[in-house]
Design a protein around this motif. Structure first.
Motif, PDB file in Angstrom:
ATOM      1  N   PRO A  65       1.161  11.995   6.736  1.00  0.00           N
ATOM      2  CA  PRO A  65       0.555  10.696   6.438  1.00  0.00           C
ATOM      3  C   PRO A  65      -0.941  10.818   6.229  1.00  0.00           C
ATOM      4  O   PRO A  65      -1.560  11.839   6.555  1.00  0.00           O
ATOM      5  CB  PRO A  65       0.866   9.884   7.690  1.00  0.00           C
ATOM      6  N   THR A  66      -1.533   9.777   5.697  1.00  0.00           N
ATOM      7  CA  THR A  66      -2.981   9.684   5.610  1.00  0.00           C
ATOM      8  C   THR A  66      -3.397   8.272   5.970  1.00  0.00           C
ATOM      9  O   THR A  66      -2.573   7.346   5.985  1.00  0.00           O
ATOM     10  CB  THR A  66      -3.476  10.039   4.195  1.00  0.00           C
ATOM     11  N   THR A  67      -4.662   8.097   6.287  1.00  0.00           N
ATOM     12  CA  THR A  67      -5.189   6.781   6.637  1.00  0.00           C
ATOM     13  C   THR A  67      -6.316   6.424   5.686  1.00  0.00           C
ATOM     14  O   THR A  67      -6.832   7.276   4.955  1.00  0.00           O
ATOM     15  CB  THR A  67      -5.705   6.745   8.083  1.00  0.00           C
ATOM     16  N   GLY A  68      -6.705   5.168   5.720  1.00  0.00           N
ATOM     17  CA  GLY A  68      -7.798   4.717   4.871  1.00  0.00           C
ATOM     18  C   GLY A  68      -8.206   3.314   5.261  1.00  0.00           C
ATOM     19  O   GLY A  68      -7.936   2.866   6.383  1.00  0.00           O
ATOM     20  N   ARG A  69      -8.827   2.628   4.349  1.00  0.00           N
ATOM     21  CA  ARG A  69      -9.195   1.238   4.590  1.00  0.00           C
ATOM     22  C   ARG A  69      -9.141   0.474   3.276  1.00  0.00           C
ATOM     23  O   ARG A  69      -9.390   1.034   2.199  1.00  0.00           O
ATOM     24  CB  ARG A  69     -10.573   1.132   5.241  1.00  0.00           C
ATOM     25  N   ILE A  70      -8.828  -0.822   3.379  1.00  0.00           N
ATOM     26  CA  ILE A  70      -8.656  -1.678   2.214  1.00  0.00           C
ATOM     27  C   ILE A  70      -9.626  -2.842   2.312  1.00  0.00           C
ATOM     28  O   ILE A  70      -9.871  -3.373   3.400  1.00  0.00           O
ATOM     29  CB  ILE A  70      -7.194  -2.163   2.094  1.00  0.00           C
ATOM     30  N   ASN A  71     -10.191  -3.222   1.190  1.00  0.00           N
ATOM     31  CA  ASN A  71     -11.205  -4.274   1.138  1.00  0.00           C
ATOM     32  C   ASN A  71     -10.554  -5.611   0.794  1.00  0.00           C
ATOM     33  O   ASN A  71     -10.039  -5.791  -0.315  1.00  0.00           O
ATOM     34  CB  ASN A  71     -12.268  -3.925   0.088  1.00  0.00           C
TER      35      ASN A  71
ATOM     36  N   VAL B 262       0.851  -1.183   0.000  1.00  0.00           N
ATOM     37  CA  VAL B 262       0.000   0.000   0.000  1.00  0.00           C
ATOM     38  C   VAL B 262       0.892   1.239   0.000  1.00  0.00           C
ATOM     39  O   VAL B 262       1.788   1.358   0.841  1.00  0.00           O
ATOM     40  CB  VAL B 262      -0.927   0.007   1.229  1.00  0.00           C
ATOM     41  N   TYR B 263       0.651   2.158  -0.935  1.00  0.00           N
ATOM     42  CA  TYR B 263       1.514   3.343  -1.033  1.00  0.00           C
ATOM     43  C   TYR B 263       0.691   4.614  -1.183  1.00  0.00           C
ATOM     44  O   TYR B 263      -0.467   4.590  -1.620  1.00  0.00           O
ATOM     45  CB  TYR B 263       2.510   3.200  -2.186  1.00  0.00           C
ATOM     46  N   HIS B 264       1.310   5.705  -0.810  1.00  0.00           N
ATOM     47  CA  HIS B 264       0.710   7.050  -0.889  1.00  0.00           C
ATOM     48  C   HIS B 264       1.121   7.653  -2.230  1.00  0.00           C
ATOM     49  O   HIS B 264       2.307   7.924  -2.463  1.00  0.00           O
ATOM     50  CB  HIS B 264       1.220   7.899   0.276  1.00  0.00           C
TER      51      HIS B 264
ATOM     52  N   VAL C  97      -0.204   6.179   6.752  1.00  0.00           N
ATOM     53  CA  VAL C  97       0.719   5.859   5.662  1.00  0.00           C
ATOM     54  C   VAL C  97       1.374   7.152   5.185  1.00  0.00           C
ATOM     55  O   VAL C  97       0.704   8.018   4.616  1.00  0.00           O
ATOM     56  CB  VAL C  97      -0.007   5.170   4.491  1.00  0.00           C
ATOM     57  N   THR C  98       2.672   7.261   5.423  1.00  0.00           N
ATOM     58  CA  THR C  98       3.409   8.420   4.935  1.00  0.00           C
ATOM     59  C   THR C  98       3.879   8.186   3.504  1.00  0.00           C
ATOM     60  O   THR C  98       3.591   8.974   2.604  1.00  0.00           O
ATOM     61  CB  THR C  98       4.608   8.727   5.839  1.00  0.00           C
ATOM     62  N   ARG C  99       4.620   7.121   3.284  1.00  0.00           N
ATOM     63  CA  ARG C  99       5.040   6.743   1.927  1.00  0.00           C
ATOM     64  C   ARG C  99       4.439   5.399   1.527  1.00  0.00           C
ATOM     65  O   ARG C  99       3.838   5.269   0.472  1.00  0.00           O
ATOM     66  CB  ARG C  99       6.565   6.679   1.815  1.00  0.00           C
ATOM     67  N   GLU C 100       4.625   4.365   2.386  1.00  0.00           N
ATOM     68  CA  GLU C 100       4.210   3.023   2.026  1.00  0.00           C
ATOM     69  C   GLU C 100       4.192   2.123   3.254  1.00  0.00           C
ATOM     70  O   GLU C 100       4.889   2.369   4.252  1.00  0.00           O
ATOM     71  CB  GLU C 100       5.179   2.429   0.998  1.00  0.00           C
TER      72      GLU C 100
END
Length: 757
Positions: A671-677, A656-658, A720-723
């Motif tokens: 950084p950012t956050t999220g969610r993965i399915n 997972v990468y930004h 996640v800042t970079r990966e």
């Protein structure tokens, strides 16, 4: 493409000539291949893993088998007449007694003066001894035979690399453990860099287990072509100083646990500046080739190499010597018959029937005389399709790519399982299109994207100069740490995917066409808000102008949908001698710029404002000749987080990468956050481990329960800042790695035996 019906009559004839043309009916050179079966295992490409039932999970617990260190003897033969390098004139075989009472005839090789040597790799412990030496099937009166016997003991190494019969897209060792290639090219010794044996040592200590080394002349590694013009080597002869250099390379690979492809021919040997229409005439060496009639050789044209009877005969003579001297080594992953064979003049002339027949003939020869059954391959750029007859007789397919954007390239797409070619396939070379990977980002992204795409192996970086000069071995250590911790190489039945992922932020979407010099098969692409662009990897990065309009007859067309007004930027890299003119059009507006060969074309993009909503963007070259699209940027268009993943019913892994931060040179990033399915996983309890890519350690382990298989299963990301990387394992899954049988690094305790491109 050559149809099979056109090849088979010639192929049958070549078999007859090969089997009858080895020095008469009394000669027997196949005894090694036949008799070694008691140690090695019967038949070409007959993976010992097959005896374990061919489990897709690589479970080889039923039997443990591998190889011991080589045994070697030297002796003197005083009465050899004629050419000692010609196995048809002088076939020297050594009969060894094996521990279980059997015998094996092993070919010996000439090593100068009256000295001959024999090398053999046992797969059974116990006592071995020399029973006799034979010269042309007659008992020879050798002198100074030393040693005469050996006691082999200790624990075996993993053995030779085979194709897993239970999963034809993957490799296994003789002992049943998984071999998943990870490494980089080290084709020749570059100026001011260490010798290849030292590089192999560094590679092994960094977790790499793959390399690719050319038999080229410019650094003194071609057995029959010395760069010193004062030291000419007659056709059919072997330079023994060069052979000793290869001894060192092969032994160093063994010590470092690096398995390498020995590249036996390269395109430049048989390509001329006039006929060579590939890759800017690099490595076109025909004018200095000693087989060129102008240099005292016997070939009028470079194309004749594939068809001339003398050339084929002398090539087989060299192959026989190579097998006799280095065939013992399990660390020779494969004999690579050619590097980028389409780059020869014959390839430029599309003489594919001749090229395919040459590959068939040489493959058959190696099958007959290599008792260890090393794998055989060849290599090409994507210009040679998977259904080409060139691939039919090799054990695995490797292609080379140099795209403008590595994450938009075929590297990130699953390999198509063609109707004819169900065999391992991976990328044997990749790099920046102009080899200007100054910060190592192409190396990094290529490694991580490829392990999330290809079950056969990681993509292999070309620019070893850059790895060495910038000490980028840590890139491979990071990947190795993740592979070991996640046990990804041991998993079977996984699909490659870009999983649905959400984030609170958007970022610029950067991509480029993934194909090189090719004709466009599709020109219109839908760009989703998630950032996927299905098929863009097959559009040529060379945007043609009037000179080759038939290759891109229609503009590159992007269907986009902006939530708010945005912008498109197009960066141009290389430009043809005649220059080009690029025009971008959208919603009745256009931006146009002229590009010339000498201008710094990639310093400033051509850009156009895009209105909100669904829009059609076209990019066209209306100039005289081609330009290369280096990158296309859609501003603030897609989710900030993106991924490449492999997923099955009870296992998943992802990188997972930004998008906005991955390639940034700044250290002050948010950084950012999220969610993965994790769609597709079956019901049950799981452990999800988030992985720190740079520090090679776990960030967090989360318990995850899936109650319903057909409903989305969302997993929150860490910041996640970079990966980051991820692996998810079902708690009921028996990890093959824990059984101790499927490590892809194949460690053992040994044995005791008394860049220009």
């Amino acid at each position: 493409m050559v149809q099979k019906s056109h090849i088979l009559p010639l192929f049958a004839l070549s078999i007859a000539l090969l089997l009858s043309g080895c020095g008469g009916a009394q000669q027997d050179y196949g005894g090694f291949s036949r008799n070694i079966n008691g140690d090695i295992g019967s038949g070409y490409n007959n993976s010992i893993a097959n005896s374990y039932g061919g489990s897709r999970e690589g479970d080889a617990t039923a039997v443990s088998r591998g190889s011991y260190a080589k045994i070697e003897a030297s002796f003197q033969l005083k009465d050899v007449k004629g050419d000692p390098f010609d196995f048809e004139q002088n076939a020297v075989m050594v009969t060894l007694k094996k521990p279980e009472g059997g015998k094996v005839d092993v070919p010996a090789f000439y090593d100068g003066n009256s000295t001959w040597k024999v090398r053999f790799t046992p797969m059974v412990a116990g006592k071995y001894s020399v029973e006799k030496v034979k010269h042309n099937n007659e008992v020879a009166h050798e002198e100074k035979l030393d040693p005469k016997e050996w006691t082999v003991s200790g624990e075996p190494e993993a053995g030779f690399v085979r194709i897993d019969k239970g999963d034809k897209m993957r490799f296994m060792f003789d002992n049943g453990s998984r071999y998943y290639p990870l490494g980089h090219n080290v084709a020749w010794k570059s100026k001011d860099l260490p010798e290849i044996p030292e590089v192999l040592k560094k590679m092994g200590s960094s977790g790499e287990n793959w390399a690719r080394i050319w038999m080229n002349h410019w650094d003194g590694k071609n057995l029959d072509w010395n760069p010193n013009k004062e030291k000419k080597i007659a056709p059919g002869q072997i330079d023994l100083e060069t052979a000793k250099k290869w001894d060192s390379i092969v032994e160093s690979a063994g010590k470092g646990k690096v398995y390498f492809q020995m590249v036996l021919q390269h395109h430049g040997q048989f390509s001329s500046s006039k006929g060579y229409k590939y890759s800017n005439n690099n490595n076109a060496n025909w004018e200095e080739n000693p087989w060129n009639v102008k240099n005292g050789g016997f070939l009028q044209n470079p194309e004749d190499f594939f068809t001339d009877p003398k050339a084929r005969k002398l090539t087989k003579r060299k192959l026989y010597y190579i097998v006799a001297r280095w065939g013992y080594s399990p660390n020779i992953l494969a004999w690579e018959l050619f590097n980028e064979v389409e780059g020869t003049d014959a390839g430029s002339g599309k003489q594919w029937q001749d090229i395919a027949m040459w590959h068939r003939e040489m493959t058959l020869f190696l099958r007959q005389f290599d008792g260890y059954h090393h794998l055989i391959t060849t290599s090409a750029n994507p210009g040679v399709p998977a259904e080409s007859p060139v691939w039919e007789t090799v054990d695995y397919i490797q292609t080379h790519i140099y795209p403008s954007d590595i994450l938009s390239s075929p590297l990130t797409q699953p390999f198509a399982e063609g109707k004819k070619q169900e065999k391992p396939q991976f990328i044997g070379e990749y790099g920046e299109s102009n080899l200007a990977d100054t910060n190592g980002r192409v190396l990094h992204k290529g490694l991580w994207a490829s392990i999330m795409n290809n079950p056969t192996g990681a993509a292999m970086y070309w620019d070893w100069d850059s790895v060495e000069k910038n000490n980028r071995y840590s890139e491979f250590q990071q990947v190795r740490s993740f592979l070991d911790s996640s046990a990804l190489p041991n998993q079977g039945g996984l699909l490659s995917a870009q999983l649905p992922i959400e984030s609170s932020l958007k970022a610029d979407l950067r991509f480029a066409p993934g194909e090189g010099w090719a004709t466009a098969k599709q020109n219109e692409f839908v760009v989703s808000s998630g950032g996927t662009i299905s098929g863009i990897q097959s559009f040529p990065s060379y945007l043609q102008g009037q000179a080759h309009r038939e290759m891109t007859p229609k503009p590159l067309t992007l269907q986009v949908s902006y939530a708010t007004a945005g912008r498109i930027e197009v960066l141009i890299g290389q430009v043809s001698q005649s220059g080009g003119s690029v025009v971008i059009k959208c919603a009745g507006k256009e931006a146009r710029r002229e590009f010339s060969k000498d201008a710094k074309n990639d310093s400033e993009p051509i850009s156009l404002e895009i209105p909100a909503g669904a829009q059609t963007i076209t990019i066209e070259n209306t100039g005289k000749d081609w330009v290369v699209i280096r990158q296309i940027v859609l501003s603030n268009y897609a989710n900030a987080l993106a991924n490449y993943a492999r997923i099955g019913k009870d296992y998943a892994a992802a990188w997972v990468y930004h998008r906005g931060n991955l390639d940034s040179t700044s250290e002050n990033l948010s950084p950012t956050t999220g969610r993965i399915n994790l769609m597709g996983l079956k019901k049950g309890k799981y452990k999800a481990t988030w992985w720190d890519v740079k520090e090679s350690k776990s960030l967090d382990t989360t318990d995850l329960t899936i109650d319903k298989e057909k409903e989305p299963t969302w997993l929150s990301t860490p910041p996640v800042t970079r990966e980051v990387a991820l692996y998810v394992v079902h708690e009921g899954r028996v990890d093959a790695k824990k059984k101790g049988k499927n490590s892809d690094t194949a460690k053992g305790k040994g044995s005791d035996t008394s860049n220009s491109k």
